[in-house]
Motif scaffolding. Structure first.
Motif, PDB file in Angstrom:
ATOM      1  N   VAL A  79       3.754 -33.678  -4.596  1.00 25.55           N
ATOM      2  CA  VAL A  79       2.628 -32.803  -4.278  1.00 25.55           C
ATOM      3  C   VAL A  79       2.051 -32.408  -5.629  1.00 25.55           C
ATOM      4  N   GLY A  80       0.882 -32.943  -5.932  1.00 26.09           N
ATOM      5  CA  GLY A  80       0.363 -32.812  -7.291  1.00 26.09           C
ATOM      6  C   GLY A  80       1.276 -33.594  -8.207  1.00 26.09           C
ATOM      7  N   ASP A  81       1.812 -32.941  -9.231  1.00 27.88           N
ATOM      8  CA  ASP A  81       2.751 -33.624 -10.128  1.00 27.88           C
ATOM      9  C   ASP A  81       4.201 -33.238  -9.848  1.00 27.88           C
ATOM     10  N   GLU A  82       4.417 -32.455  -8.781  1.00 29.30           N
ATOM     11  CA  GLU A  82       5.751 -31.946  -8.455  1.00 29.30           C
ATOM     12  C   GLU A  82       6.414 -32.833  -7.404  1.00 29.30           C
ATOM     13  N   TYR A  83       7.646 -33.245  -7.675  1.00 28.25           N
ATOM     14  CA  TYR A  83       8.382 -34.136  -6.788  1.00 28.25           C
ATOM     15  C   TYR A  83       8.696 -33.470  -5.444  1.00 28.25           C
ATOM     16  N   PHE A  84       8.786 -34.296  -4.388  1.00 32.61           N
ATOM     17  CA  PHE A  84       9.255 -33.801  -3.089  1.00 32.61           C
ATOM     18  C   PHE A  84      10.632 -33.176  -3.275  1.00 32.61           C
ATOM     19  N   MET A  85      10.859 -32.088  -2.541  1.00 32.18           N
ATOM     20  CA  MET A  85      12.120 -31.352  -2.642  1.00 32.18           C
ATOM     21  C   MET A  85      12.412 -30.677  -1.316  1.00 32.18           C
ATOM     22  N   THR A  86      13.643 -30.257  -1.156  1.00 29.92           N
ATOM     23  CA  THR A  86      14.000 -29.452   0.009  1.00 29.92           C
ATOM     24  C   THR A  86      13.571 -28.012  -0.249  1.00 29.92           C
ATOM     25  N   ARG A  87      13.523 -27.228   0.798  1.00 31.64           N
ATOM     26  CA  ARG A  87      13.114 -25.825   0.676  1.00 31.64           C
ATOM     27  C   ARG A  87      14.041 -25.084  -0.290  1.00 31.64           C
ATOM     28  N   GLY A  88      15.320 -25.328  -0.197  1.00 33.70           N
ATOM     29  CA  GLY A  88      16.295 -24.644  -1.040  1.00 33.70           C
ATOM     30  C   GLY A  88      16.654 -23.280  -0.469  1.00 33.70           C
ATOM     31  N   HIS A  89      17.888 -22.856  -0.717  1.00 34.19           N
ATOM     32  CA  HIS A  89      18.345 -21.591  -0.137  1.00 34.19           C
ATOM     33  C   HIS A  89      19.619 -21.091  -0.801  1.00 34.19           C
ATOM     34  N   PHE A  90      19.854 -19.814  -0.646  1.00 35.88           N
ATOM     35  CA  PHE A  90      21.165 -19.206  -0.828  1.00 35.88           C
ATOM     36  C   PHE A  90      21.844 -19.259   0.531  1.00 35.88           C
ATOM     37  N   HIS A  91      23.137 -19.055   0.569  1.00 34.01           N
ATOM     38  CA  HIS A  91      23.805 -18.865   1.851  1.00 34.01           C
ATOM     39  C   HIS A  91      23.691 -17.387   2.225  1.00 34.01           C
ATOM     40  N   ALA A  92      23.527 -17.126   3.518  1.00 34.00           N
ATOM     41  CA  ALA A  92      23.462 -15.739   4.000  1.00 34.00           C
ATOM     42  C   ALA A  92      24.758 -15.009   3.618  1.00 34.00           C
ATOM     43  N   ARG A  93      25.864 -15.693   3.754  1.00 30.09           N
ATOM     44  CA  ARG A  93      27.135 -15.176   3.243  1.00 30.09           C
ATOM     45  C   ARG A  93      27.294 -15.773   1.847  1.00 30.09           C
ATOM     46  N   ARG A  94      26.851 -15.036   0.867  1.00 28.36           N
ATOM     47  CA  ARG A  94      26.712 -15.539  -0.498  1.00 28.36           C
ATOM     48  C   ARG A  94      27.982 -16.166  -1.077  1.00 28.36           C
ATOM     49  N   GLU A  95      29.145 -15.695  -0.667  1.00 25.10           N
ATOM     50  CA  GLU A  95      30.394 -16.182  -1.254  1.00 25.10           C
ATOM     51  C   GLU A  95      30.750 -17.601  -0.807  1.00 25.10           C
ATOM     52  N   GLN A  96      30.049 -18.139   0.178  1.00 24.34           N
ATOM     53  CA  GLN A  96      30.358 -19.460   0.716  1.00 24.34           C
ATOM     54  C   GLN A  96      29.796 -20.559  -0.189  1.00 24.34           C
ATOM     55  N   HIS A 159      21.934 -19.489   6.214  1.00 19.64           N
ATOM     56  CA  HIS A 159      20.905 -19.783   5.211  1.00 19.64           C
ATOM     57  C   HIS A 159      20.073 -18.535   4.966  1.00 19.64           C
ATOM     58  N   ASP A 160      19.769 -18.281   3.714  1.00 17.89           N
ATOM     59  CA  ASP A 160      18.893 -17.173   3.338  1.00 17.89           C
ATOM     60  C   ASP A 160      17.750 -17.746   2.500  1.00 17.89           C
ATOM     61  N   TYR A 161      16.623 -18.017   3.161  1.00 17.59           N
ATOM     62  CA  TYR A 161      15.441 -18.541   2.480  1.00 17.59           C
ATOM     63  C   TYR A 161      14.608 -17.403   1.882  1.00 17.59           C
ATOM     64  N   ALA A 162      14.652 -16.246   2.495  1.00 16.93           N
ATOM     65  CA  ALA A 162      13.818 -15.114   2.065  1.00 16.93           C
ATOM     66  C   ALA A 162      14.150 -14.660   0.646  1.00 16.93           C
ATOM     67  N   ALA A 163      15.398 -14.806   0.227  1.00 17.81           N
ATOM     68  CA  ALA A 163      15.792 -14.377  -1.118  1.00 17.81           C
ATOM     69  C   ALA A 163      15.074 -15.168  -2.206  1.00 17.81           C
TER      70      ALA A 163
END
Length: 187
Positions: A79-96, A159-163
């Motif tokens: 997209v433009g000059d940026e490679y396709f990527m996944t949305r990416g996320h933290f885990h909702a239970r961060r320690e996992q 999954h925590d996408y909002a963070a």
């Protein structure tokens, strides 16, 4: 005693395709990735139903102590000059934590802690990536073939996408035919 032998699900290591088990498939289209790519105009120019990546998951129990297993198939493209990527996320239970294994194609795994410190690991067939708890993660396809990676993670992780509403602290773009890393200032 009569013990039965069960044929477990299988993954074709060269392609990342599952067989022999109930599967769940999730497709993520470009239209589902609002605010992920830096070039808003280039993002809007894409047909919204173009598939950027698919995840095939074995249908597993979602109980405490259980594991999910899935393969992400990330298409090549930019997209433009940026490679396709996944949305990416933290885990909702961060320690996992989570484990990725590269199966096909080439790319990068972007890892970022909660303070914004990022690092990148090369993903390729046979690569193994241990993603510790408290670490956001995203796959980036820098190659010309589909990038497929097997993942195993605790079903309780969530999954925590909002963070990551502000995005990751780096972007990977193509400049002069090569992948380059750009740091982002979110101040």
């Amino acid at each position: 005693m009569n013990i039965s032998i069960i044929q477990p699900p299988q993954v074709a290591w060269a392609s990342g395709l599952f067989s022999g088990g109930p599967l769940i498939r999730k497709s993520t289209c470009i239209g589902n990735l609002a605010n992920v790519f830096a070039d808003e105009q280039a993002w809007q120019a894409y047909p919204p139903h173009e598939v950027v990546y698919e995840v095939d998951m074995l249908d597993s129990a979602s109980t405490e102590g259980a594991l999910y297993t899935g393969v992400t198939h990330l298409n090549p493209g930019k997209v433009g000059d940026e490679y396709f990527m996944t949305r990416g996320h933290f885990h909702a239970r961060r320690e996992q934590g989570e484990v990725y294994c590269g199966l096909r194609g080439t790319g990068l795994l972007l890892l970022q802690d909660e303070q914004g410190a990022a690092r990148l690991e090369h993903v390729f067939p046979g690569s193994v990536h241990i993603i510790p708890g408290f670490t956001a993660h995203r796959l980036i396809n820098t190659g010309s073939d589909i990038l497929s990676a097997l993942a195993v993670w605790p079903s309780a992780a969530g999954h925590d996408y909002a963070a990551l509403a502000q995005g990751f602290s780096v972007r990977v773009v193509e400049e002069g035919g090569e992948a380059r890393v750009k740091e982002i200032n979110h101040d």
